[in-house]
Every structure is written in C-alpha cells, then in structure tokens.
Design a protein around this motif. Structure first.
Motif, short mmCIF file in Angstrom:
data_model
loop_
_atom_site.label_atom_id
_atom_site.label_comp_id
_atom_site.label_asym_id
_atom_site.label_seq_id
_atom_site.Cartn_x
_atom_site.Cartn_y
_atom_site.Cartn_z
N ASN A 1 13.66 7.36 -5.95
CA ASN A 1 14.07 6.45 -5.48
C ASN A 1 13.21 5.52 -4.70
O ASN A 1 13.66 4.36 -4.27
CB ASN A 1 15.27 6.89 -4.41
CG ASN A 1 14.63 7.72 -3.34
OD1 ASN A 1 13.60 8.08 -3.40
ND2 ASN A 1 15.73 8.29 -2.51
N GLU A 2 11.97 5.91 -4.41
CA GLU A 2 11.11 5.11 -3.66
C GLU A 2 10.30 4.24 -4.33
O GLU A 2 9.56 3.34 -4.16
CB GLU A 2 10.22 5.92 -2.79
CG GLU A 2 11.00 6.32 -1.45
CD GLU A 2 9.89 6.81 -0.44
OE1 GLU A 2 9.52 6.16 0.37
OE2 GLU A 2 9.16 8.03 -0.81
N ALA A 3 10.26 4.72 -5.89
CA ALA A 3 9.17 3.80 -6.75
C ALA A 3 9.37 2.41 -6.84
O ALA A 3 8.59 1.56 -6.85
CB ALA A 3 9.44 4.39 -8.13
N GLN A 4 10.75 2.27 -6.69
CA GLN A 4 11.18 0.48 -6.85
C GLN A 4 10.57 -0.22 -5.76
O GLN A 4 10.67 -1.40 -6.03
CB GLN A 4 12.73 0.56 -7.09
CG GLN A 4 13.34 1.03 -8.55
CD GLN A 4 12.62 0.52 -9.94
OE1 GLN A 4 12.56 -0.69 -9.67
NE2 GLN A 4 12.63 1.17 -10.72
N THR A 5 10.51 0.38 -4.72
CA THR A 5 10.21 -0.35 -3.61
C THR A 5 8.70 -0.20 -3.23
O THR A 5 8.08 -0.68 -2.08
CB THR A 5 10.95 -0.03 -2.21
OG1 THR A 5 10.57 1.45 -2.07
CG2 THR A 5 12.37 -0.36 -2.52
N SER A 6 7.71 0.19 -4.12
CA SER A 6 6.35 0.51 -3.82
C SER A 6 5.98 -0.24 -5.27
O SER A 6 5.23 0.51 -6.04
CB SER A 6 5.88 1.90 -3.82
OG SER A 6 6.76 2.53 -2.86
N LEU A 7 5.60 -1.53 -5.14
CA LEU A 7 5.33 -2.46 -6.09
C LEU A 7 3.94 -3.04 -5.93
O LEU A 7 3.38 -3.31 -4.83
CB LEU A 7 6.13 -3.43 -6.46
CG LEU A 7 7.80 -3.25 -6.56
CD1 LEU A 7 8.55 -4.46 -6.75
CD2 LEU A 7 7.95 -2.26 -7.80
N PHE A 8 3.12 -3.23 -7.03
CA PHE A 8 1.66 -3.88 -7.11
C PHE A 8 2.17 -5.47 -7.04
O PHE A 8 2.72 -5.81 -8.28
CB PHE A 8 0.93 -3.37 -8.19
CG PHE A 8 -0.39 -3.91 -8.01
CD1 PHE A 8 -1.24 -3.28 -7.29
CD2 PHE A 8 -0.78 -5.02 -9.02
CE1 PHE A 8 -2.65 -3.66 -7.45
CE2 PHE A 8 -2.23 -5.52 -8.95
CZ PHE A 8 -3.02 -5.17 -8.15
N VAL A 9 1.82 -6.18 -6.26
CA VAL A 9 1.87 -7.51 -5.90
C VAL A 9 0.69 -8.22 -5.58
O VAL A 9 0.31 -7.91 -4.47
CB VAL A 9 3.28 -7.82 -5.23
CG1 VAL A 9 3.46 -9.46 -5.12
CG2 VAL A 9 4.54 -7.04 -5.58
N LYS A 10 0.23 -8.99 -6.48
CA LYS A 10 -1.04 -10.08 -5.82
C LYS A 10 -2.00 -9.06 -5.24
O LYS A 10 -2.45 -9.32 -4.15
CB LYS A 10 -0.69 -10.82 -4.90
CG LYS A 10 0.47 -12.09 -5.33
CD LYS A 10 0.76 -12.95 -4.25
CE LYS A 10 1.81 -14.01 -4.96
NZ LYS A 10 2.26 -14.77 -3.83
N ASP A 11 -2.66 -8.38 -5.78
CA ASP A 11 -4.01 -7.39 -5.74
C ASP A 11 -3.73 -6.25 -4.63
O ASP A 11 -4.62 -6.03 -3.85
CB ASP A 11 -5.25 -8.41 -5.32
CG ASP A 11 -5.33 -9.24 -6.49
OD1 ASP A 11 -5.33 -8.90 -7.68
OD2 ASP A 11 -5.83 -10.55 -6.43
N GLY A 12 -2.25 -6.07 -4.30
CA GLY A 12 -1.91 -5.06 -3.29
C GLY A 12 -0.71 -4.52 -3.59
O GLY A 12 -0.01 -4.79 -4.40
N PHE A 13 -0.30 -3.46 -2.98
CA PHE A 13 0.69 -2.61 -3.04
C PHE A 13 1.57 -3.09 -2.03
O PHE A 13 1.26 -2.96 -0.75
CB PHE A 13 0.61 -1.24 -3.08
CG PHE A 13 0.06 -0.76 -4.33
CD1 PHE A 13 0.85 -0.46 -5.09
CD2 PHE A 13 -1.24 -0.60 -4.59
CE1 PHE A 13 0.45 0.05 -6.65
CE2 PHE A 13 -1.56 -0.35 -5.79
CZ PHE A 13 -0.82 0.08 -6.69
N GLU A 14 3.00 -3.30 -2.06
CA GLU A 14 4.01 -3.53 -1.12
C GLU A 14 4.86 -2.30 -1.06
O GLU A 14 5.59 -2.09 -2.21
CB GLU A 14 4.70 -4.85 -1.54
CG GLU A 14 4.01 -6.29 -1.28
CD GLU A 14 4.86 -7.41 -1.55
OE1 GLU A 14 5.99 -7.20 -1.84
OE2 GLU A 14 4.41 -8.67 -1.28
N ILE A 15 4.75 -1.51 0.08
CA ILE A 15 5.45 -0.25 0.07
C ILE A 15 6.40 -0.43 1.10
O ILE A 15 6.40 -0.74 2.26
CB ILE A 15 4.24 0.82 0.33
CG1 ILE A 15 3.50 0.80 -0.72
CG2 ILE A 15 5.19 2.00 0.64
CD1 ILE A 15 2.23 1.73 -0.50
#
Length: 327
Positions: A186-200
């Motif tokens: 359930n946490e994977a969808q909110t831990s995305l790689f965006v613009k050379d970084g991870f939004e967690i």
C-alpha cells in the motif's frame, strides 16, 4: 580575621565531609553490582560480517515488475532540506542498489512534543538521561508499472536499538517495543521517482529525497531489516521466554525502559538490602540488581522497586513492602 579564617576552613572541611558521605553512599549502592560486558549490543559491521544468507524479504510485487538494473536510479538519497522543517523526521536516508533493492532509514525528529527520555547506567554505575531516538529501517524493491518508477516496501523494523553503557544507541534485542514486520504494497503508490528524486509518504507526511554524494555509505544503510531480525532472533526468543542474561545493571534498565515514564526518578538501590527477599510464592531470593522508579501525581509520590536475581525479574509497587511479585 584569624577567627573568621578558621571558621571558613572548618566549614570547608565539613562540606567536604558531607560530600564524601554522599559519594560513599552512592558507591555503596552499586559497589556490589556485577558488571560484565553485555551480550545484547551490536553494531552494523558485526551483522554485515556475519554473512547471513537472506538479506531482503521475498515479495510478490505483481502486477508491477522489479527493475533488476537500477543503475539509473542507484545511489544515496537524503531528505531535502526544505522538507525538514515541515515533517516529523530528523533524518530520512535512502539507498538504491543496482540490483533493484533498496534500504530506507527514518529517524523521528527530537522535539518537545514527542521527546521520550531514556535512562542508562555507565560502567561506574552512574545513572544518566538521554533523549531517546526512534529508528525505523525499511527495505524492498524498485518497481515499475505504466512507465512509473516507485518503491515497493517488503519489510520494516523499528525500536531495534537500545542505549549501551557509553550512552550510544546500538542495535539490540533489549527493547520490549522491538517490532519486525512484513509489509503489503500500500505504500508503493506514494513512493514515486519524480524529477531525479523520490517523493515518499513517510508517517503520513509527504517528503522529497534528493540524491547526495556522501564520503561513504551511512552505516545504518549497510544492513537490512531482515538481516537485523535474523541476527537478533535467538536473543529475542530467549528474552520472550524470560531467559534473561543481564550482565550489568544497564542491561536490566534497558529491558525495563517501557516501565519507566520520562518524568520518573530512577535510583540504583543498595543491593545488600535485597539479599533475602520474600516473594509471593513464599520463597526467598537474592537480588543481583535493584533499582526504583519514583513518580509524582498531584503531590503524591509512588515508588516501584524492580529486582533481578540472575534468573527472574520481580517488582513491588510499594517501597515499604517486604514481598515481591514475579514480573
């Protein structure tokens, strides 16, 4: 003038005498304590060098696919400075490996609302306080679905450190709040790689981790939750089955930390006063370590006494009681 000088000298001698009595009493309270090297504290290198076979928890990440070559994303990521003031994290580190695995460390921020005081005892049997730090370590796999890269968490471990006699947080099974668990997706969808970084999404708050170039890999990211859990498993089972091997008073106090409130006063007791203690089963024990906690509630003081006889833990919620119960 001479008479005043003599008086001052006499006062100084009297003060030193009182101090000496205090030191003697403090020494008396702990001089009989056995103090050997603890078997309950470890560092990351010891666990890494043990070469445990399983490092990452197995997990079915479908319908996503594990990226088995994550060179493009590999490296160390750290909490973006602008995010620190807005979240309850003091530290957030992420290590992405080239084989598609990752390790993430979250350290709860030490602030006035969430700070918890922990006690520890040094090798001279002196009691100290320290603001406790809550570490959480997570691991999993870098996955991809619909051209979107995210983190799929497989497991986590928290409350896996205790304070040793030097006042240092070390990996330890002594914490009664120790928690290892497998995680769903359930946490994977909110831990995305965006613009050379991870939004967690960490602890209900969104943070951004950006790539950094440290001189070396932070030691906390050199072992995984599964490695720590497997390494501590036997000690955990022994403690859970009440097979204690406390080699010093600090071991005992670390294990009993959940029973100690942040505002409590902790005092080491004169062990010679607990060498023939009656228990609720009407037998007698000889205590090896003894300490008390005193709390105040509306002006009323409540003192609990805890004893360890080398095998079992006993307690009394009345300092004047002569009978102790099995903990």
């Amino acid at each position: 003038m001479k008479k005043r000088t003599v008086s001052l000298v006499a006062l100084l001698i009297f003060t030193v005498s009182l101090s000496g009595c205090s030191f003697k009493n403090e020494a008396k309270a702990s001089s009989a304590y056995e103090d050997k090297e603890s078997i309950y504290f470890f560092n990351e290198k010891e666990i890494k060098d043990s070469n445990l076979e399983s490092k990452y928890a197995k997990k079915d990440v479908s319908p996503k696919n594990v990226i088995d070559n994550t060179k493009e994303y590999s490296g160390i990521y750290s909490l973006q400075w602008e995010s620190k003031k807005d979240v309850a994290l003091d530290k957030n580190l992420l290590k992405v490996n080239e084989d598609g695995t990752f390790i993430e460390l979250r350290v709860l921020k030490d602030n006035s609302e969430e700070t918890t005081t922990h006690y520890y005892v040094d090798k001279k049997n002196k009691v100290h306080t320290k603001n406790a730090i809550n570490y959480e370590l997570l691991s999993g796999y870098v996955v991809k679905e619909n051209n979107q890269v995210s983190l799929s968490y497989a497991d986590s471990i928290s409350f896996y450190k205790a304070i040793d006699q030097k006042g240092e947080e070390k990996i330890s099974p002594l914490s009664q709040n120790y928690n290892y668990q497998l995680l769903d997706d359930n946490e994977a969808q909110t831990s995305l790689f965006v613009k050379d970084g991870f939004e967690i999404n960490a602890n209900g708050e969104s943070v951004r981790l950006v790539k950094v170039v440290p001189k070396e890999t932070p030691k906390e990211l050199t072992v995984t939750p599964l490695e720590i859990n497997n390494f501590l498993k036997k000690s955990q089972e022994n403690l859970a089955s009440k097979h204690y091997e406390f080699n010093n008073i600090n071991d005992f106090i670390q294990f009993m930390s959940p029973q100690i409130a942040p505002s409590d006063e902790v005092k080491l007791l004169d062990i010679t006063s607990y060498q023939n203690v009656e228990t609720e089963k009407e037998n007698h024990i000889k205590a090896k370590y003894a300490f008390s906690t005193t709390s105040s509630n509306n002006g009323n003081k409540v003192t609990n006494v805890y004893l360890f006889d080398g095998q079992n833990i006993y307690f009394s919620n009345d300092e004047t009681s002569t009978t102790f119960q099995l903990f």
